[in-house]
Design a protein around this motif. Sequence first.
Motif, PDB file in Angstrom:
ATOM      1  N   SER A 386     -59.393   8.899 -13.256  1.00  0.00           N
ATOM      2  CA  SER A 386     -59.934   9.404 -14.235  1.00  0.00           C
ATOM      3  C   SER A 386     -61.645   8.945 -14.059  1.00  0.00           C
ATOM      4  O   SER A 386     -61.876   8.052 -13.549  1.00  0.00           O
ATOM      5  CB  SER A 386     -59.695   9.355 -15.560  1.00  0.00           C
ATOM      6  N   GLY A 387     -62.447   9.845 -14.635  1.00  0.00           N
ATOM      7  CA  GLY A 387     -63.943   9.266 -14.456  1.00  0.00           C
ATOM      8  C   GLY A 387     -64.824  10.341 -13.943  1.00  0.00           C
ATOM      9  O   GLY A 387     -64.144  11.381 -13.196  1.00  0.00           O
ATOM     10  N   GLU A 388     -65.924  10.004 -13.281  1.00  0.00           N
ATOM     11  CA  GLU A 388     -66.875  10.596 -12.720  1.00  0.00           C
ATOM     12  C   GLU A 388     -66.439  10.906 -11.350  1.00  0.00           C
ATOM     13  O   GLU A 388     -66.913  11.915 -10.550  1.00  0.00           O
ATOM     14  CB  GLU A 388     -68.353  10.020 -12.722  1.00  0.00           C
ATOM     15  N   GLU A 389     -65.814   9.983 -10.718  1.00  0.00           N
ATOM     16  CA  GLU A 389     -65.629  10.052  -9.267  1.00  0.00           C
ATOM     17  C   GLU A 389     -64.289  11.229  -9.165  1.00  0.00           C
ATOM     18  O   GLU A 389     -64.170  11.601  -8.069  1.00  0.00           O
ATOM     19  CB  GLU A 389     -64.937   8.665  -8.858  1.00  0.00           C
ATOM     20  N   VAL A 390     -63.656  11.662 -10.170  1.00  0.00           N
ATOM     21  CA  VAL A 390     -62.646  12.715  -9.943  1.00  0.00           C
ATOM     22  C   VAL A 390     -63.513  14.094 -10.448  1.00  0.00           C
ATOM     23  O   VAL A 390     -63.974  14.165 -11.419  1.00  0.00           O
ATOM     24  CB  VAL A 390     -61.555  12.702 -10.837  1.00  0.00           C
ATOM     25  N   THR A 391     -63.334  14.988  -9.248  1.00  0.00           N
ATOM     26  CA  THR A 391     -64.322  16.199  -9.670  1.00  0.00           C
ATOM     27  C   THR A 391     -63.233  17.389  -9.507  1.00  0.00           C
ATOM     28  O   THR A 391     -62.329  17.352  -9.105  1.00  0.00           O
ATOM     29  CB  THR A 391     -65.428  16.400  -8.740  1.00  0.00           C
ATOM     30  N   GLY A 392     -63.970  18.652  -9.994  1.00  0.00           N
ATOM     31  CA  GLY A 392     -63.074  19.909  -9.845  1.00  0.00           C
ATOM     32  C   GLY A 392     -62.692  20.515 -11.119  1.00  0.00           C
ATOM     33  O   GLY A 392     -61.923  21.738 -11.107  1.00  0.00           O
ATOM     34  N   CYS A 393     -62.841  19.903 -12.297  1.00  0.00           N
ATOM     35  CA  CYS A 393     -62.363  20.413 -13.472  1.00  0.00           C
ATOM     36  C   CYS A 393     -63.678  21.134 -14.363  1.00  0.00           C
ATOM     37  O   CYS A 393     -63.237  21.691 -15.426  1.00  0.00           O
ATOM     38  CB  CYS A 393     -61.810  19.322 -14.399  1.00  0.00           C
ATOM     39  N   GLY A 394     -64.758  21.275 -13.694  1.00  0.00           N
ATOM     40  CA  GLY A 394     -65.725  21.880 -14.431  1.00  0.00           C
ATOM     41  C   GLY A 394     -66.409  21.171 -15.473  1.00  0.00           C
ATOM     42  O   GLY A 394     -67.250  21.487 -16.175  1.00  0.00           O
ATOM     43  N   GLN A 395     -66.198  19.658 -15.528  1.00  0.00           N
ATOM     44  CA  GLN A 395     -66.891  18.844 -16.388  1.00  0.00           C
ATOM     45  C   GLN A 395     -67.088  17.541 -15.656  1.00  0.00           C
ATOM     46  O   GLN A 395     -66.883  17.580 -14.516  1.00  0.00           O
ATOM     47  CB  GLN A 395     -66.225  18.567 -17.658  1.00  0.00           C
TER      48      GLN A 395
END
Length: 534
Positions: A386-395
Motif C-alpha cells: 500500500s502507499g504511493e508506490e502502488v498505482t492504478g486505483c485512481g487515487q
Amino acid sequence: MTSGPSGAAVPRHRRGTRRGRAEPRSADDGGQAPDERELALLGRPMPLDPVRGWIVTLVVTAIGAVLRLWNLGSPTDGGTPVFDEKHYVPQAWQMLRNGGFEDNYGFTLIVHPPLGKQLIAVGEWLFGYNAIGWRFTAAVAGILIILLTIRITRRLTRSTLLGGAAGVLVIVDGMMHLQSRIGMLDIFLVLFVLAAFGCVLRDREQVRQRLAEAVRQGWIGESPYGPRLGMRWWRFGAGVCLGLACAVKWSGLYFVVAAGLLVLIFDITARRTAGVAKPVRATLRLDLLPAAFALGAMTLLVYLASWWAWLGSETATDRHYVEVNQVGHGALAFLPDALRSLGHYTLEIYRFHSTLDTPDGDPHPWESKPWTWPMGLRPMLYHYESGEEVTGCGQSECVEAAMLIGTPALWWLALPLLAWALWRAVFRLDWRYGFVLTGYLAGFLPWFANLDRQMYFFYAAPMAPFLVIGITLVLGHLLGSANSGDERRTTGLLAVSLYIGLAVANFIWLWPVLNAEAITQQEWDARMWLPSWR
C-alpha cells in the motif's frame, strides 16, 4: 471357478451365461422381470447425454482455465516469490538444475516430499524462473480440479446440469482460485485426493455392476460370502492417486485411511444389497487384503517411487547419511543403505513438523486453528502493498493485496451443510452424503489431534471440493426430479439459479483481493467483512 464377464468369479457350469454389463431388464424383453436386488445395486442410470455431458464439462472447465491463468504473473515481491512460494520455488529450481532433487545445504527447510516441488519445476522448465513459470503447474492442477469436480458430481447426482453447476461453484471459490495461482504444494494435494475419491466412486459402481450380474445369473447365493469380485482397477487407481497425494504432503495419509474405510463400507453395503448371507464376514474375508494392497501397499510404493531422484543421486541432502555417520545396522540391517538414509531423512522431516508449535505469546499473525476453517473465519494474507508506490486505483494511495478467502456464499454454509449431510447419511442412508462427509472430514478432523501446532487456513484446501459437491447435492434437492412437475421443477431451477448467481457475484466482489488488483483503501475496507479478516 473361472473369471466372469465383469471380472467376478463365476462357477464353471455358468460360463455360457450372457456377457456384458449388468442392465435392468423388463418382462417385455423375453426374459424375467429384473430382481429387486439387481435394481437396487444398479441404482439410477447415468444420464443418456454423454456428448452433452462432455461439452458442458469442457466449456465450464475452459471458462475456469481462463480465470485461473488470467494475469498469472501477479503478484510478486519485486519480481520474487510471495509468502511460502519463497520456500518451494527455489527448491523446485534446485530440482530442475540437479535432475529432481535438492542439495542446498545452506537452505535446511526441506520439510515435504519431492513431488509437489518437482511439479512446480516443470513449469519453471517451460517458462523460466519467473512468476508464470513457478505458478503454471499449480494453475493446471486447479483447472483439472474443475474437470474432476464436474465429472464426480455428475456421477453422484446423475445430472449433467448439476455437474455443470458444481463446476461453476468450484471456479468461484476463492480458496481454489488463489491456491491455483500460487507456487505452493496444497493444490497438488487437492488434485490427487479428489482423483483418488473419484476412483473410489467408480470402484463402487463397478462392484455393484458385478454383483448385479451375479444376481441376474442366479449364483449370488451359492456361497454365504458371495462371489470374488476380480481385479478392481479403479481401486488400484485410487491407491496410485493416494500415493501421489502423500508424495506431495504427508497429510495425504489422512485420506488413505478415509478412502480405505469408505471402500470397505461400500463393499459391505453392496454385498448386503445383493443378498449375500454374511456381508461383513465376506468383505473381511474376500476384500480386506486386496483393499490393503491397493490402498496401502500401492500408496507406499508410489510414495517411495517419488524419491527416485533422491535415491539415485550422490549429493542430495542426507543421501549418504548412514554411510557417512556409520550408523549401525540394527533391526533394519536387511534394508539397503539408501533406504535407511531415507528413513533418517524422513525422521528429520517428522521432527520438524512435530515441533512446529505456536510460540507462547507470539503466534504467527495469520495463524488459524481448525475450528475456524469451515467458515473461513481467519483467512490468509499472501501479499500486501500500500502507499504511493502502488498505482492504478485512481487515487494517490492504493492497496494491492492477495488474500486467501473462501467465498462466503459457499463457506458460510459449511455448518448447516455438515448437519444436513450427517442426517442424510445416518438416518436416510444416503451414501452420497457419506462420500462427501468422508472426504471433507478427512481434511478437517485430524488437525485437532495437535492444536499446539502452527496451522493456517490453506491447510483446509482439500475440504473445498467436497464442500462444493455437498452444496450441489443440496441444490439437487431444491431442483427436484425430472418428473416432479413443471411448476415444481421451474421453481427449483429458479432457486438454484439465484444461488449460483449469488456465489458468482460474491466471487466477482472479492476478485480484486484474490488477484492483487490495485484498489482504494475504502474498497479494501469494504471487502473485509469480519474483524478476523484483518
